[in-house]
Design a protein around this motif. Structure first.
Motif, mmCIF file in Angstrom:
data_model
loop_
_atom_site.group_PDB
_atom_site.id
_atom_site.type_symbol
_atom_site.label_atom_id
_atom_site.label_comp_id
_atom_site.label_asym_id
_atom_site.label_seq_id
_atom_site.Cartn_x
_atom_site.Cartn_y
_atom_site.Cartn_z
ATOM 1 N N ASN A 258 0.863 -1.455 0.188
ATOM 2 C CA ASN A 258 -0.129 -0.061 0.352
ATOM 3 C C ASN A 258 0.743 1.549 0.161
ATOM 4 O O ASN A 258 0.273 2.538 0.589
ATOM 5 C CB ASN A 258 -1.030 -0.216 0.864
ATOM 6 C CG ASN A 258 -1.922 1.197 1.077
ATOM 7 O OD1 ASN A 258 -2.418 1.472 -0.099
ATOM 8 N ND2 ASN A 258 -2.485 1.568 2.189
ATOM 9 N N PHE A 259 1.814 1.458 -0.566
ATOM 10 C CA PHE A 259 2.760 2.393 -1.086
ATOM 11 C C PHE A 259 2.201 3.237 -1.973
ATOM 12 O O PHE A 259 1.782 3.063 -2.807
ATOM 13 C CB PHE A 259 4.126 1.979 -1.063
ATOM 14 C CG PHE A 259 4.747 1.705 0.490
ATOM 15 C CD1 PHE A 259 6.291 3.047 0.459
ATOM 16 C CD2 PHE A 259 4.556 1.332 1.261
ATOM 17 C CE1 PHE A 259 7.065 3.139 1.784
ATOM 18 C CE2 PHE A 259 5.287 1.737 2.114
ATOM 19 C CZ PHE A 259 6.960 2.369 2.657
ATOM 20 N N PRO A 260 3.074 4.684 -1.787
ATOM 21 C CA PRO A 260 2.680 5.330 -0.803
ATOM 22 C C PRO A 260 2.382 5.898 0.234
ATOM 23 O O PRO A 260 3.021 6.902 1.393
ATOM 24 C CB PRO A 260 3.981 6.143 -1.795
ATOM 25 C CG PRO A 260 2.677 6.535 -2.398
ATOM 26 C CD PRO A 260 2.152 5.788 -2.855
ATOM 27 N N VAL A 261 0.978 5.751 0.562
ATOM 28 C CA VAL A 261 0.043 6.043 1.720
ATOM 29 C C VAL A 261 1.087 5.379 2.971
ATOM 30 O O VAL A 261 1.607 5.957 3.619
ATOM 31 C CB VAL A 261 -1.039 5.168 1.888
ATOM 32 C CG1 VAL A 261 -2.509 5.574 2.517
ATOM 33 C CG2 VAL A 261 -1.530 5.937 0.138
ATOM 34 N N ASP A 262 1.236 4.137 3.001
ATOM 35 C CA ASP A 262 1.505 3.350 4.247
ATOM 36 C C ASP A 262 3.205 3.950 4.608
ATOM 37 O O ASP A 262 3.704 3.894 5.882
ATOM 38 C CB ASP A 262 2.062 2.016 3.938
ATOM 39 C CG ASP A 262 0.013 1.064 5.038
ATOM 40 O OD1 ASP A 262 -1.435 2.033 4.446
ATOM 41 O OD2 ASP A 262 -0.128 0.441 5.161
ATOM 42 N N ARG A 263 3.236 4.778 3.642
ATOM 43 C CA ARG A 263 4.895 5.451 4.123
ATOM 44 C C ARG A 263 5.011 6.148 4.869
ATOM 45 O O ARG A 263 6.270 6.529 5.833
ATOM 46 C CB ARG A 263 5.493 5.799 2.583
ATOM 47 C CG ARG A 263 6.842 6.304 2.623
ATOM 48 C CD ARG A 263 7.129 6.752 0.929
ATOM 49 N NE ARG A 263 8.199 7.604 0.643
ATOM 50 C CZ ARG A 263 7.884 8.450 0.750
ATOM 51 N NH1 ARG A 263 7.201 9.404 0.512
ATOM 52 N NH2 ARG A 263 9.495 9.564 0.430
ATOM 53 N N LEU A 264 3.909 7.151 4.838
ATOM 54 C CA LEU A 264 3.525 7.396 6.253
ATOM 55 C C LEU A 264 4.143 6.781 8.046
ATOM 56 O O LEU A 264 3.642 8.079 8.353
ATOM 57 C CB LEU A 264 2.180 8.415 6.183
ATOM 58 C CG LEU A 264 1.682 9.259 5.355
ATOM 59 C CD1 LEU A 264 -0.393 8.833 5.008
ATOM 60 C CD2 LEU A 264 2.175 10.063 4.831
ATOM 61 N N PHE A 265 3.968 5.408 8.108
ATOM 62 C CA PHE A 265 3.818 5.174 9.119
ATOM 63 C C PHE A 265 5.404 4.422 8.707
ATOM 64 O O PHE A 265 5.164 3.265 9.649
ATOM 65 C CB PHE A 265 3.144 4.672 9.505
ATOM 66 C CG PHE A 265 1.626 5.555 9.213
ATOM 67 C CD1 PHE A 265 1.001 6.681 10.066
ATOM 68 C CD2 PHE A 265 0.502 5.339 8.331
ATOM 69 C CE1 PHE A 265 0.772 7.333 9.960
ATOM 70 C CE2 PHE A 265 -0.112 5.548 8.277
ATOM 71 C CZ PHE A 265 -0.272 6.924 8.950
ATOM 72 N N GLY A 266 6.431 4.871 8.162
ATOM 73 C CA GLY A 266 6.995 3.376 7.928
ATOM 74 C C GLY A 266 8.353 2.934 6.947
ATOM 75 O O GLY A 266 7.304 3.962 5.678
ATOM 76 N N ASP A 267 9.018 2.373 6.779
ATOM 77 C CA ASP A 267 10.064 2.458 5.445
ATOM 78 C C ASP A 267 9.401 1.029 4.999
ATOM 79 O O ASP A 267 8.829 0.228 5.230
ATOM 80 C CB ASP A 267 11.152 2.567 4.994
ATOM 81 C CG ASP A 267 11.909 1.919 6.207
ATOM 82 O OD1 ASP A 267 11.560 0.503 5.665
ATOM 83 O OD2 ASP A 267 12.883 2.373 6.968
#
Length: 301
Positions: A258-267
């Motif tokens: 689910n990137f880049p949405v989940d990028r808000l909370f981790g790499d």
């Protein structure tokens, strides 16, 4: 670690219009203002770290609803261009396109998407909730006659359907799956278990997953968990990952970023290593299916 990532979003803010990024705000899934920048295949490759991303499935990114086919046209062009120039990856390898199945022009939109070789399916967000904080669409598409009529056209094109919904909608979705055994449905984000404050919410999610899993034409993506767990850890993700795999089995579940949405909370690499840690005691064949094989088979890449 080699993975096939079946849930990625790309967008180019210089050339295309995404209404939600034109004036982004803050919601329960995070601060969209931090996503107001172009995100292209090169960005994903750069931040993958020690994760070898073999193939990618692009899921519609809420592109301009006035021209959903333009997103597919653009994605096909960047994949073709990468292939033509001999780049090591021609992402995206598959496209899950957007279509409002309730609209009168839905048949024409589906026909237009089908003209592109990398189109594999359709997603239309269905999430509806009594709490306005969580309500995406404000209407029950699953109950609308025109929507259901146009849903039936997916089989004609060989399209799958990415099913983004809440647990309260799962029984209706299971009935839809049973009515259309020739359409592959893929549950997004492990069923988006949002009502986490009590036993009833857990039971609704657990039982809903099993109702969907009872349909042989339904599979699931374990993704998007950080949208509901912003300070996630391996241990906080573990029960949701294992419950989802328990419902669907290792043969119909797949990990996704689910990137880049989940990028808000981790790499990116940290997320995939967390998944790997949680299923470290699974067999080699089960891990191969969860990380690569199921996505390749279900999205035909």
């Amino acid at each position: 670690m080699q993975v096939v990532d079946p849930h990625v979003h790309f967008w180019d803010l210089d050339t295309h219009h995404y209404p939600w990024l034109a004036n982004p705000g803050v919601s329960f899934v995070g601060d969209a203002r931090d996503l107001k920048h172009s995100y292209l295949p090169s960005n994903l490759v750069r931040e993958a770290g020690d994760i070898s991303v073999l193939k990618v499935v692009h899921v519609e990114a809420n592109h301009d609803p006035e021209d959903p086919v333009e997103e597919t046209r653009w994605l096909q062009s960047i994949a073709d261009d990468a292939e033509r120039h001999g780049q090591p990856h021609s992402f995206p390898n598959a496209i899950v396109a957007a279509c409002d199945l309730s609209a009168a022009n839905a048949p024409a939109i589906l026909e237009a998407h089908a003209a592109f070789s990398r189109t594999r399916g359709i997603r239309q967000i269905l999430n509806v909730h009594t709490n306005k904080l969580y309500d995406y669409v404000g209407r029950h598409y699953l109950r609308e006659a025109a929507w259901r009529e146009h849903f039936a056209l997916l089989e004609r094109h060989g399209f799958s359907f990415d099913l983004q919904l809440y647990p309260s909608q799962m029984e209706e979705a299971a009935a839809l799956a049973r009515a259309h055994p020739g359409v592959q449905l893929i549950v997004n984000h492990a069923g988006m278990f949002v009502d986490r404050n009590g036993v009833a919410g857990w039971r609704a999610w657990r039982d809903g997953l099993r109702a969907l899993a009872a349909c042989e034409n339904v599979s699931v993506k374990i993704s998007g968990l950080a949208m509901f767990d912003h300070d996630w850890s391996v241990e906080s993700l573990r029960p949701y990952v294992l419950e989802t795999i328990d419902a669907f089995g290792a043969g119909r579940a797949m990990f996704a970023s689910n990137f880049p949405v989940d990028r808000l909370f981790g790499d990116y690499a940290a997320l995939w290593h967390a998944y790997a840690s949680i299923v470290s005691d699974a067999s080699e064949s089960e891990r191969a299916a969860l990380f690569r094989g199921n996505a390749e088979r279900i999205y035909r890449i």
